[in-house]
Motif scaffolding. Structure first.
Motif, mmCIF file in Angstrom:
data_model
loop_
_atom_site.group_PDB
_atom_site.id
_atom_site.type_symbol
_atom_site.label_atom_id
_atom_site.label_comp_id
_atom_site.label_asym_id
_atom_site.label_seq_id
_atom_site.Cartn_x
_atom_site.Cartn_y
_atom_site.Cartn_z
ATOM 1 N N LYS A 1 50.244 45.703 33.396
ATOM 2 C CA LYS A 1 50.268 46.212 34.771
ATOM 3 C C LYS A 1 49.265 45.491 35.666
ATOM 4 O O LYS A 1 49.415 45.464 36.898
ATOM 5 N N ALA A 2 48.210 44.947 35.067
ATOM 6 C CA ALA A 2 47.139 44.319 35.841
ATOM 7 C C ALA A 2 47.308 42.812 35.984
ATOM 8 O O ALA A 2 46.480 42.153 36.616
ATOM 9 N N LYS A 3 48.377 42.265 35.437
ATOM 10 C CA LYS A 3 48.584 40.826 35.507
ATOM 11 C C LYS A 3 48.743 40.358 36.952
ATOM 12 O O LYS A 3 49.325 41.047 37.783
ATOM 13 N N GLU A 4 48.201 39.178 37.238
ATOM 14 C CA GLU A 4 48.348 38.500 38.531
ATOM 15 C C GLU A 4 47.630 39.209 39.676
ATOM 16 O O GLU A 4 47.863 38.881 40.841
ATOM 17 N N GLU A 5 46.797 40.204 39.369
ATOM 18 C CA GLU A 5 45.971 40.819 40.403
ATOM 19 C C GLU A 5 44.678 40.013 40.553
ATOM 20 O O GLU A 5 44.266 39.288 39.647
ATOM 21 N N VAL A 6 44.040 40.140 41.708
ATOM 22 C CA VAL A 6 42.823 39.374 41.971
ATOM 23 C C VAL A 6 41.699 39.820 41.034
ATOM 24 O O VAL A 6 40.966 39.006 40.472
ATOM 25 N N THR A 7 41.551 41.118 40.880
ATOM 26 C CA THR A 7 40.490 41.668 40.029
ATOM 27 C C THR A 7 40.951 41.739 38.582
ATOM 28 O O THR A 7 42.047 42.213 38.292
#
Length: 418
Positions: free
Chosen positions: A114-120
């Motif tokens: 779910k957190a892939k390709e997010e800035v953080t």
């Protein structure tokens, strides 16, 4: 994407050649290619130029909750990470208070996806025990291989001393970090705020400092016996600071954190029965605050965390006794810390400690991957319900005067300038 950061004052105590110097920094395709007094921009470069622009390596928060999976109405992973960006964080450690509780590698894989390709960057903790019930150890080794950076039953103390002993012994086989929340439930009883003059005057049941300190002392005795790596999250009393300082002098491998709210507010904030200030650990005394701040300054306390915990309005807009514990704080952290400490100390607090979680510390150096937080360290401003990015609005720092403002972050190939 090529980005040229113009005339940025660099905060980096690890690099004497750059610390507190003003430089141009060119980032091409996520890599720092030039650091100089003046850099000529390429034709396709996005220029970042702001008044009183400061820069450091990206910031880390070691205790963040969102909700997803299971409590998406509180906060989703995607929006939670955008809130982290607004607070200047390039890395967060995610707590285990979700549904299902992440005590298997499969749940951790879902969260990381779910957190892939997010800035953080999101670094998940795995639950220490199955369903965080403190009965059976969870699949620690499998979760470590799946990306867990530590093992925690969020806000739930490990009352079974033998279970903590076995966890510390077992985790040494793969360098695992074991959490133990500092609360003796038998001593705390039905307490909900700090035990003292304020709780007595308000007629609220108190949690004595002893409930925390007794657990800390027990955990340190067990650590001394077993060895291993122990983290004690969100301590709140002067006695806990003293116990951990003495343990570190002995050479025990222990780290600890303090929640931002325990550095700013005392239990005197409770006089209006405002549930926004109901947190765990509870707000303590002014004497505790003084000891905690000194503990941060001298290195006894390793991390200051927002202990960010989004909650529904239904969980807070009730009688004080029935309200849930927790506040959000990702967007307020820098501005609060920068009023308590000087900017150099604040940046050191926000950037240190990745090694404890097996993470690589970025460097401001030509040829390295870019991982920056951009900020102004002087402007006074406020955050309120309207300007907050978080879905949840249970924030005790709304309308608090914040010194300094985040401009954005640049992490690897992705930038978000606010």
């Amino acid at each position: 994407m090529n980005i040229l950061i113009k005339s940025a004052k660099i905060f980096d105590k690890s690099n004497k050649d750059l610390h507190l110097k003003t430089k141009d920094i060119l980032v091409q395709n996520g890599v720092i290619t030039k650091i100089s007094d003046a850099v000529t921009p390429t034709e396709d470069a996005v220029i970042v130029s702001k008044k009183n622009l400061c820069i450091s390596i990206g910031w880390l928060d070691t205790s963040v909750s969102f909700g997803e999976p299971g409590f998406e109405e509180r906060e989703t992973i995607k929006n939670g990470l955008k809130t982290a960006v607004k607070g200047g964080f390039t890395d967060i450690i995610l707590n285990t208070n979700t549904n299902p509780i992440p005590y298997t590698s499969a749940t951790l894989a879902f969260i990381k996806d779910k957190a892939k390709e997010e800035v953080t960057n999101l670094h998940p903790l795995g639950a220490l025990t199955v369903n965080s019930e403190a009965i059976d150890l969870a699949e620690l080794y499998d979760m470590k291989n799946a990306g867990a950076v530590g093992f925690s039953d969020y806000k739930k103390p490990t009352s079974n001393s033998n279970l903590l002993k076995i966890a510390l012994q077992y985790a040494q086989n793969f360098d695992g970090l074991i959490y133990s929340f500092p609360l003796d439930c038998k001593i705390a009883g039905k307490g909900i705020v700090n035990e003292g003059d304020v709780s007595t005057s308000l007629g609220l049941k108190g949690i004595p400092a002893l409930a925390e300190e007794l657990q800390v002392a027990r955990d340190l005795f067990i650590l001394e016996y077993t060895g291993g790596k122990l983290h004690i999250p969100t301590i709140s009393t002067a006695g806990s600071v003293k116990l951990i300082r003495e343990a570190k002098k002995k050479g025990l491998d222990v780290s600890c954190s303090v929640a931002l709210y325990n550095l700013l507010y005392s239990d005197e904030k409770l006089t209006e029965f405002d549930t926004t200030y109901k947190v765990l650990p509870p707000l303590r005394t002014k004497e505790d605050i003084t000891a905690l701040i000194e503990g941060v300054k001298n290195g006894t306390i390793d991390f200051v965390t927002t202990d960010h915990n989004p909650l529904d309005i239904e969980q807070k807009k009730v009688e004080f006794d029935n309200a849930a514990y927790g506040t959000i704080g990702l967007e307020s952290s820098f501005g609060i810390l920068n009023t308590i400490f000087d900017t150099e100390t604040t940046i050191e607090i926000l950037t240190k400690g990745r090694e404890r979680y097996g993470l690589q510390t970025p460097k401001i150096k030509e040829g390295n991957t870019a991982c920056f937080t951009l900020f102004d360290n002087d402007t006074l401003h406020y955050i309120n319900k309207q300007t907050s990015k978080s879905r949840a609005k249970n924030c005790m720092f709304f309308e608090e005067k914040l010194k300094g403002q985040v401009f954005g972050v640049l992490n690897k190939y992705v930038a978000e300038i606010l």
